[in-house]
Design an enzyme around this catalytic site. Structure first.
Site, mmCIF file in Angstrom:
data_model
loop_
_atom_site.group_PDB
_atom_site.id
_atom_site.type_symbol
_atom_site.label_atom_id
_atom_site.label_comp_id
_atom_site.label_asym_id
_atom_site.label_seq_id
_atom_site.Cartn_x
_atom_site.Cartn_y
_atom_site.Cartn_z
ATOM 1 N N ASP A 27 0.951 -7.226 1.718
ATOM 2 C CA ASP A 27 0.388 -8.417 1.061
ATOM 3 C C ASP A 27 1.329 -8.984 -0.002
ATOM 4 O O ASP A 27 1.611 -10.185 -0.025
ATOM 5 C CB ASP A 27 -0.952 -8.079 0.389
ATOM 6 C CG ASP A 27 -2.076 -7.883 1.388
ATOM 7 O OD1 ASP A 27 -2.050 -8.519 2.447
ATOM 8 O OD2 ASP A 27 -2.996 -7.089 1.081
ATOM 9 N N LYS A 69 -9.480 -1.373 2.110
ATOM 10 C CA LYS A 69 -8.056 -1.181 1.814
ATOM 11 C C LYS A 69 -7.740 0.071 0.980
ATOM 12 O O LYS A 69 -6.643 0.613 1.073
ATOM 13 C CB LYS A 69 -7.508 -2.411 1.075
ATOM 14 C CG LYS A 69 -7.356 -3.631 1.958
ATOM 15 C CD LYS A 69 -6.715 -4.767 1.190
ATOM 16 C CE LYS A 69 -6.559 -5.991 2.079
ATOM 17 N NZ LYS A 69 -5.817 -7.065 1.404
#
Ligand code: ATR
Length: 284
Positions: free
Chosen positions: A108, A72
């Protein structure tokens, strides 16, 4: 966005390991449900192959992809631009093939807050919120909480220096304080919402709890980002102690739903996405 509605498009997730990812199931079911001839695949990419993998996806002209652990952060250097929230969080979980290049987003935190809002409504802004953990998940959650106007967020972590560093990183967002664990524990009865962003309690170490359930404020919401198991020991004990509980499936579905919308321009059927995931996890 380069993808045309109902055109045949390829999507995927890169991570390592990704064998157990529920994203292919959730997205492919949704493509079918929407009558779209698109396909989503999980690509297991070793860290040393990340750059080649990203260049390969670009060369193949996929319409977008998700990024998961451990890529990420590293993936950001291979993209053409970052959305403001992803820049602030310092991590990307969704990449979109747009007219002006490959742009990284982080869905997220927003996915999580969307699920939390179903419990809290507007009280989120004035709630006293405790976030346990100071890793990537905590960053995304705190950033989205403050983005939604949460004014009182306390951050605590086993390694206190990391909590302080995160507080500094998000200093432009008002109302975040870092507290050592012992001090935060003493204030347990003052929190309206307690959020576990650590892996404590995740399978296979299901006996561990990230926070005591003694002295919870009546009506407190205890929220765990974990969804394996669906109800961690901490959530079970907190529920017995009278708390309202929320597991991590809402966040997982939420982040996927926002990614789906960014890629296709279509609002997915989130209830259906949730059902597909719950069925796979053995819940209802
Ligand atoms: P993620 O990106 O999923 O948030 P991470 O960046 O590795 O993962 O962060 C993991 C978080 O869980 C950290 O806050 C970590 O605490 P430390 O900073 O002290 O390492 C926390 N964590 C992991 N295992 C833990 C444990 N057994 N007890 C307490 N905290 C734990």
């Amino acid at each position: 966005m380069s993808c045309l509605l109902h055109a045949e498009s390829l999507y995927g997730v890169i991570g390592h390991p990704v064998g157990h990812s529920l994203s292919p199931l959730m997205h492919n079911d949704q493509f079918q449900h929407q009558g779209m001839p698109s396909f989503y695949h999980a690509f297991d990419v070793l860290p040393q192959h990340l750059e080649e993998a990203v260049q390969g996806l670009k060369a193949l002209g996929v319409s977008g992809f998700n990024v998961t652990v451990p890529h990420k952060i590293e993936v950001m250097q291979y993209l053409d631009g970052l959305d403001e929230e992803a820049r602030l969080i310092g991590a990307v979980n969704t990449v979109v093939n747009e007219e002006n290049g490959w742009i990284g987003y982080n869905t997220d935190g927003e996915g999580y807050v969307q699920s939390l809002l179903t419990k809290t409504g507007d009280m989120l802004r004035d709630a006293d919120i405790l976030v346990i953990g100071a890793g990537g998940a905590a960053r995304a959650v705190i950033s989205a909480l403050t983005g939604h106007g949460a004014k009182r967020v306390t951050l605590t972590n086993r390694t206190f220096s990391k909590a302080e560093a995160l507080q500094e990183r998000l200093a432009e967002r008002a109302g975040i304080r870092a507290l050592p664990t012992e001090e935060a524990e003493k204030e347990t009865s003052s929190f309206d919402i307690i959020i576990n962003t650590t892996s404590v309690g995740m399978s296979p170490h299901t006996e561990n709890m990230p926070w005591p359930v003694e002295n919870l404020k009546p009506g407190c919401i205890c929220s765990d980002l974990i969804y394996n198991p669906l109800k961690t020991k901490w959530l079970q004990e907190a529920q017995k102690a009278g708390a309202d509980i929320l597991n991590g499936t809402g966040m997982f579905v939420g982040q996927g739903a926002i990614a789906f919308q960014k890629w296709t321009g279509i609002h997915p059927d989130t209830e259906r996405m949730h059902d597909v995931v719950m069925k796979q996890l053995g819940g209802n």
